[in-house]
Design an enzyme around this catalytic site. Structure first.
Site, PDB file in Angstrom:
ATOM      1  CG  ASP A 261      52.700  53.464  29.682  1.00  0.00           C
ATOM      2  OD1 ASP A 261      52.688  54.567  29.163  1.00  0.00           O
ATOM      3  OD2 ASP A 261      51.703  53.326  30.422  1.00  0.00           O
TER       4      ASP A 261
HETATM    5  C1  BGC Z   1      49.963  56.507  30.339  1.00  0.00           C
HETATM    6  C2  BGC Z   1      49.803  56.114  29.012  1.00  0.00           C
HETATM    7  C3  BGC Z   1      49.939  57.314  28.297  1.00  0.00           C
HETATM    8  C4  BGC Z   1      51.311  57.683  28.146  1.00  0.00           C
HETATM    9  C5  BGC Z   1      51.497  58.944  27.172  1.00  0.00           C
HETATM   10  C6  BGC Z   1      51.578  57.300  30.259  1.00  0.00           C
HETATM   11  O1  BGC Z   1      51.735  57.850  31.788  1.00  0.00           O
HETATM   12  O2  BGC Z   1      50.006  55.298  31.239  1.00  0.00           O
HETATM   13  O3  BGC Z   1      48.424  55.564  29.008  1.00  0.00           O
HETATM   14  O4  BGC Z   1      49.534  57.129  26.660  1.00  0.00           O
HETATM   15  O5  BGC Z   1      51.783  58.218  29.498  1.00  0.00           O
HETATM   16  O6  BGC Z   1      50.972  59.900  27.726  1.00  0.00           O
END
Ligand code: BGC
Length: 719
Positions: A261
């Site tokens: 993530d």
């Molecule tokens: C989120 C993800 C997301 C990523 C990119 C993170 O803060 O948990 O679900 O895909 O950001 O935007």
């Protein structure tokens, strides 16, 4: 000339394996030798360049060998707008997309084929926008109704989750766009998500939290997966050997890329050796990332082997051959009529009729002269909002627009805002301040309601209120909405309440006060049209709740046991008793049970039979029954089959969903419904032997229209 020879050669090598990819059936037969031959030509520095972000959503690739960077993008609501470093909008004119209903709305359809179509359409839009990995679907279990991302996720039930998530993965990947299933695993709260460690017993993890991930990998063949921010048993998910190597890549045979993530990597050597393949994040300088210069150094020092690096590069190339570099890929398309239709179909099937005591619905607009539409949610769009991924929708039909477009001009529609819905972050995104009831707006709304024949009152949450990176403080309706409800109902009892939200709210008082209640969601570009069609009976409501609505937060397992949000450690004390499993086992009556939803018609279940009385381990139980439509409206009914194991030698939930289907039943007609359950699906996870075991003995088959409304039962024996 010479300068161009090598890239050409490599393009050719890259091209050869992709020749095999064109037919859907041979997607998985990309030649390992060809990947190996590309890896041989890469320098260590070039390999490392493939393993970390070099921009907010992308990697840099290797230009020397014509290897492109990976380009990811957020779902799940659709293909997000382009953003710049720092997350500000890129202000493009070319990045609008279809806004699809939120996760819990999709789950409320209980319709796997709609999830396939959603994935398919998002895949087409991603292709048109040149994004080759969609960071979707998201389906962490709804452990607490307060989780700020409940709206993005699907359900509290692992089986419903799995059936739906698999189809959205298949739909997406049918367009040679990789799904990135997220967030693996146990990311069930936003509070302290960056550091909280989940303590959970193995059985609960295997039976509740992992099944949908497993299904999207082993059945859906998802090409990528996102590791969650949190820790499991003290170890970050992005460097958790047990999750990534033992289970995902070992037991499930995952061939694709584990993507961290954003900003969720915490080490170089541990993460690299324990299964993370690609480090993503959004904060430059990218060369300082754990998987950038520090990884190069770790390899040179012998702490991470070249073989480990090669394996990661191989996985990345493998995914590229299925996506960016696939041969004869679909061309993609964006904002098409077909995509709007999918958004409409999902929205139409997601709306849940909670109460229709006076049979006020469906409305006959020809007979209504004046309608007061009240509430900020009637005019609010939800494609953007809060913290986290949105979509720059090409258009979004609000509920008010939907009614205006769909109703005859002979019906006068007047609007009053009723409440202001302002959400302000305090010192950080975790703490918020919301606007309170506004007496002047309430008075204006009550006056309008009084002078109108019918009132449709819209309350609930919005996407500023339900948001990534924070949980809701409680279940109460925000913005002083209850005061508005009280005033409007006093002014005009002829009122229908539409609650819009992505998660359970406390609507106890509304349930007592109001005879007609509809639940709707952040329902995409076609929201208002679908809702108007439900209100007027063009669409017979067929959505059912994908999670339990507690009557009080204290009823919910994590809250009853004081096991949320934890302080650095959150202990999942409720074990396997998540959602309705807890309510049913502990005999607690919720406000609305899991699987609940009414229709404009009524269905009668009868004649439940199983194909045999007794089964062995490899067999499949087939249950059949009749469902009759006894009303005046053709409709779709979601028939739910739960299994219960009386006198088990181990702890069991009162019942567990094991099959469901959505069937169209014409008015006055009856249809045979068939549901199949492989006997192996009755297994529990035995922690002593680490095996799935089907306990012999008598099981009850319970078929109903929600977890609390069981209409037919049968018994079978497992030998
Ligand atoms: C989120 C993800 C997301 C990523 C990119 C993170 O803060 O948990 O679900 O895909 O950001 O935007």
């Amino acid at each position: 000339m010479k300068r161009h020879a090598l890239p050409f050669l490599v393009s050719l090598i890259l091209f050869i394996p992709t020749c095999f990819v064109s037919a859907q059936t041979s997607k998985d037969e990309v030649s390992a030798q060809k990947i190996a031959s590309v890896i041989k030509q890469l320098t260590l520095e070039e390999k490392i360049a493939l393993l970390h972000a070099n921009g907010i959503f992308g990697t840099s690739g290797v230009p020397r060998l014509n290897i492109p960077g990976l380009m990811t993008d957020d779902g799940p609501l659709g293909v997000r707008e382009d953003v710049l470093e720092g997350w500000g909008s890129a202000n493009l004119k070319t990045d609008s997309a279809t806004f699809f209903p939120n996760g819990s709305a999709m789950a409320a359809t209980w319709n796997p084929s709609l999830l396939y179509q959603y994935g398919h359409d998002v895949g087409e839009e991603a292709r048109a926008r040149k994004k080759y990995i969609m960071l979707a679907p998201a389906f962490n279990i709804a452990r607490t109704p307060l989780n700020g991302r409940t709206y993005e996720y699907l359900s509290e039930d692992p089986f419903l989750n799995a059936r739906l998530a698999v189809q959205s993965v298949k739909g997406l990947q049918s367009q040679n766009i990789a799904a990135c299933v997220k967030h693996y695993a146990l990311n069930n709260q936003e509070i302290e998500r960056d550091r909280v460690s989940v303590e959970i017993d193995e059985r609960a993890m295997q039976e509740i939290y992992l099944p949908a991930f497993k299904a999207t990998i082993t059945e859906g063949n998802a090409w990528t997966i996102m590791s969650a921010y949190n820790k499991l048993r003290g170890v970050y998910c992005s460097e958790n050997e047990y999750l990534l190597k033992t289970i995902l890549k070992g037991q499930w045979g995952f061939k694709g890329i584990v993507i961290s993530d954003w900003g969720g990597t915490h080490s170089t050597v541990a993460a690299a050796n324990n299964g993370l393949d690609l480090e993503m994040g959004s904060r430059p300088p990218y060369n300082t990332y754990y998987f950038a210069d520090p990884l190069l150094k770790a390899v040179k020092e012998g702490k991470v082997s070249v073989a480990t690096i090669d394996e990661k590069v191989g996985r990345i190339l493998w995914v590229m051959y299925h996506t960016t570099l696939s041969v004869n890929p679909p061309t993609g398309s964006i904002n098409t009529k077909a995509h709007s239709k999918t958004a409409y179909d999902i929205a139409a099937e997601s709306v849940v009729l909670l109460k229709n005591d006076k049979q006020m619905l469906p409305l006959n607009p020809a007979k209504i002269k004046s309608i007061a539409v009240i509430g900020d949610n009637a005019i609010r769009t939800n494609h953007l909002g809060g913290f986290g991924a949105g979509v720059k929708a090409k258009y979004e039909i609000t509920p008010l627009m939907g009614l205006e477009n769909k109703l005859d001009k002979t019906t006068s529609i007047k609007f009053a805002q009723g409440y202001r819905a302002i959400v302000k972050s305090k010192e950080n995104v975790n703490a918020i301040e919301t606007s309170k009831a506004d007496p002047a707006l309430i008075a204006e709304a009550a006056t309008l309601a009084k002078s109108s024949e019918l009132t449709i009152l819209f309350v609930g949450g919005n996407r500023d209120y339900e948001s990534e990176s924070r949980d809701r403080p409680d279940l109460s309706l925000p913005f002083g909405e209850q005061q508005l409800v009280d005033a409007v109902l006093a002014a005009n009892p002829n009122t229908i309440i539409v609650v819009i939200g992505g998660a359970p709210y406390d609507i106890n008082k509304i349930k007592q006060q109001c005879h007609t209640i509809i639940w709707s969601w952040y329902n995409g570009s076609e929201n208002g049209h679908a809702l108007a069609d439900v209100l007027t009976g063009k669409v017979n409501p067929s959505g059912k709740l994908p999670f339990t609505f507690p009557a009080d937060l204290k009823q919910s397992p994590a809250h009853a046991l004081n096991a949320y949000p934890g302080d650095a450690v959150v202990n999942y004390k409720e074990g396997i008793l998540v959602g309705y499993r807890w309510f049913d086992t502990k005999k607690i009556t919720p406000l609305y049970p899991f699987g609940y939803g009414l229709s404009y018609t009524s269905y009668v279940y009868s004649s439940l039979k199983t194909n045999k009385a007794s089964y062995t381990g490899n067999e499949t139980i087939t249950a059949t029954l009749q469902v009759a439509n006894r009303g005046n409206f053709t409709g779709k009914e979601i028939v739910q089959l739960y299994v219960s194991k009386p006198s088990s030698k181990i702890e069991r939930a009162d019942k567990e969903l094991k099959a469901f289907t959505k069937v169209l039943v014409n008015k006055g007609a009856s249809t045979e419904v068939k549901l199949s359950i492989p006997v192996k699906d009755l297994a529990y996870y035995d922690t002593k032997t680490s095996k799935w075991i089907v306990e012999p003995g008598v099981y009850k088959i319970l078929v109903g229209s929600s977890s609390a409304q069981i209409h037919q039962t049968a018994s079978i024996t497992i030998q």
